[in-house]
Design a protein around this motif. Sequence first.
Motif, short mmCIF file in Angstrom:
data_model
loop_
_atom_site.label_atom_id
_atom_site.label_comp_id
_atom_site.label_asym_id
_atom_site.label_seq_id
_atom_site.Cartn_x
_atom_site.Cartn_y
_atom_site.Cartn_z
N TYR A 34 5.28 -20.31 29.46
CA TYR A 34 6.59 -20.94 29.35
C TYR A 34 7.45 -20.24 28.30
O TYR A 34 6.95 -19.79 27.27
CB TYR A 34 6.47 -22.41 28.97
CG TYR A 34 5.70 -23.24 29.97
CD1 TYR A 34 6.25 -23.52 31.22
CD2 TYR A 34 4.44 -23.74 29.69
CE1 TYR A 34 5.56 -24.27 32.15
CE2 TYR A 34 3.75 -24.50 30.60
CZ TYR A 34 4.31 -24.76 31.84
OH TYR A 34 3.63 -25.50 32.76
N SER A 35 8.73 -20.20 28.55
CA SER A 35 9.64 -19.60 27.58
C SER A 35 9.83 -20.57 26.40
O SER A 35 9.56 -21.77 26.53
CB SER A 35 10.99 -19.30 28.25
OG SER A 35 11.66 -20.51 28.54
N PRO A 36 10.30 -20.08 25.26
CA PRO A 36 10.53 -20.97 24.12
C PRO A 36 11.55 -22.08 24.42
O PRO A 36 11.41 -23.21 23.95
CB PRO A 36 11.05 -20.04 23.03
CG PRO A 36 10.55 -18.69 23.41
CD PRO A 36 10.48 -18.69 24.91
N LEU A 37 12.53 -21.78 25.25
CA LEU A 37 13.51 -22.80 25.60
C LEU A 37 12.89 -23.90 26.46
O LEU A 37 13.14 -25.09 26.26
CB LEU A 37 14.69 -22.16 26.35
CG LEU A 37 15.81 -23.11 26.76
CD1 LEU A 37 16.45 -23.75 25.54
CD2 LEU A 37 16.85 -22.38 27.58
N ALA A 38 12.01 -23.53 27.38
CA ALA A 38 11.33 -24.52 28.21
C ALA A 38 10.41 -25.40 27.37
O ALA A 38 10.32 -26.61 27.59
CB ALA A 38 10.55 -23.82 29.31
N ARG A 39 9.74 -24.80 26.39
CA ARG A 39 8.88 -25.60 25.51
C ARG A 39 9.71 -26.55 24.66
O ARG A 39 9.30 -27.68 24.40
CB ARG A 39 8.04 -24.69 24.62
CG ARG A 39 6.93 -24.01 25.42
CD ARG A 39 6.00 -23.25 24.53
NE ARG A 39 6.73 -22.08 23.98
CZ ARG A 39 6.28 -21.33 23.00
NH1 ARG A 39 5.14 -21.58 22.45
NH2 ARG A 39 7.00 -20.31 22.59
N LEU A 40 10.90 -26.12 24.21
CA LEU A 40 11.78 -26.99 23.43
C LEU A 40 12.27 -28.16 24.27
O LEU A 40 12.29 -29.31 23.81
CB LEU A 40 12.97 -26.18 22.89
CG LEU A 40 14.01 -26.97 22.10
CD1 LEU A 40 13.40 -27.52 20.82
CD2 LEU A 40 15.21 -26.09 21.79
N VAL A 41 12.64 -27.89 25.51
CA VAL A 41 13.10 -28.97 26.41
C VAL A 41 11.96 -29.94 26.67
O VAL A 41 12.16 -31.16 26.66
CB VAL A 41 13.64 -28.36 27.73
CG1 VAL A 41 13.86 -29.45 28.76
CG2 VAL A 41 14.93 -27.60 27.47
N MET B 71 11.57 -32.14 23.64
CA MET B 71 12.64 -33.14 23.56
C MET B 71 12.40 -34.29 24.55
O MET B 71 12.64 -35.45 24.22
CB MET B 71 13.99 -32.48 23.81
CG MET B 71 14.39 -31.53 22.70
SD MET B 71 15.89 -30.59 23.06
CE MET B 71 17.08 -31.86 23.26
N ILE B 72 11.91 -33.97 25.74
CA ILE B 72 11.62 -35.01 26.73
C ILE B 72 10.48 -35.89 26.23
O ILE B 72 10.54 -37.12 26.33
CB ILE B 72 11.31 -34.37 28.10
CG1 ILE B 72 12.58 -33.76 28.68
CG2 ILE B 72 10.72 -35.40 29.05
CD1 ILE B 72 12.37 -32.94 29.93
N CYS B 73 9.45 -35.29 25.66
CA CYS B 73 8.32 -36.07 25.14
C CYS B 73 8.76 -36.97 23.98
O CYS B 73 8.34 -38.12 23.89
CB CYS B 73 7.20 -35.14 24.69
SG CYS B 73 6.38 -34.29 26.05
N LEU B 74 9.61 -36.45 23.11
CA LEU B 74 10.12 -37.27 22.00
C LEU B 74 10.99 -38.42 22.50
O LEU B 74 10.95 -39.52 21.96
CB LEU B 74 10.91 -36.39 21.02
CG LEU B 74 10.07 -35.46 20.15
CD1 LEU B 74 10.98 -34.57 19.31
CD2 LEU B 74 9.12 -36.23 19.28
#
Length: 75
Positions: free
Chosen positions: A9-16, A19-22
């Motif tokens: 996964y790209s860093p942006l996908a991991r950040l998204v 955020m969804i998990c939070l």
Amino acid sequence: MMTIPQSTYSPLARLVLLMICLAIAGSCAAGVHYAAVDLPAQKAVQVPDNSYGNAPPVNRLTLGITPGVYWGDHT
């Protein structure tokens, strides 16, 4: 020597995903707080003794309103 596996996964996908998990965790925490704190507090509310149902009748003369004369009457 041990190599660190690369994530697909790209860093942006991991950040998204983070955020969804939070957001899901925050929604669960808010629901638990509502059920444990806010809902019982709403059920325990008592109607005050000076509510509308027990209020004495209003005397128009003590309010300074002349019977038959209202704000819109200028004639």
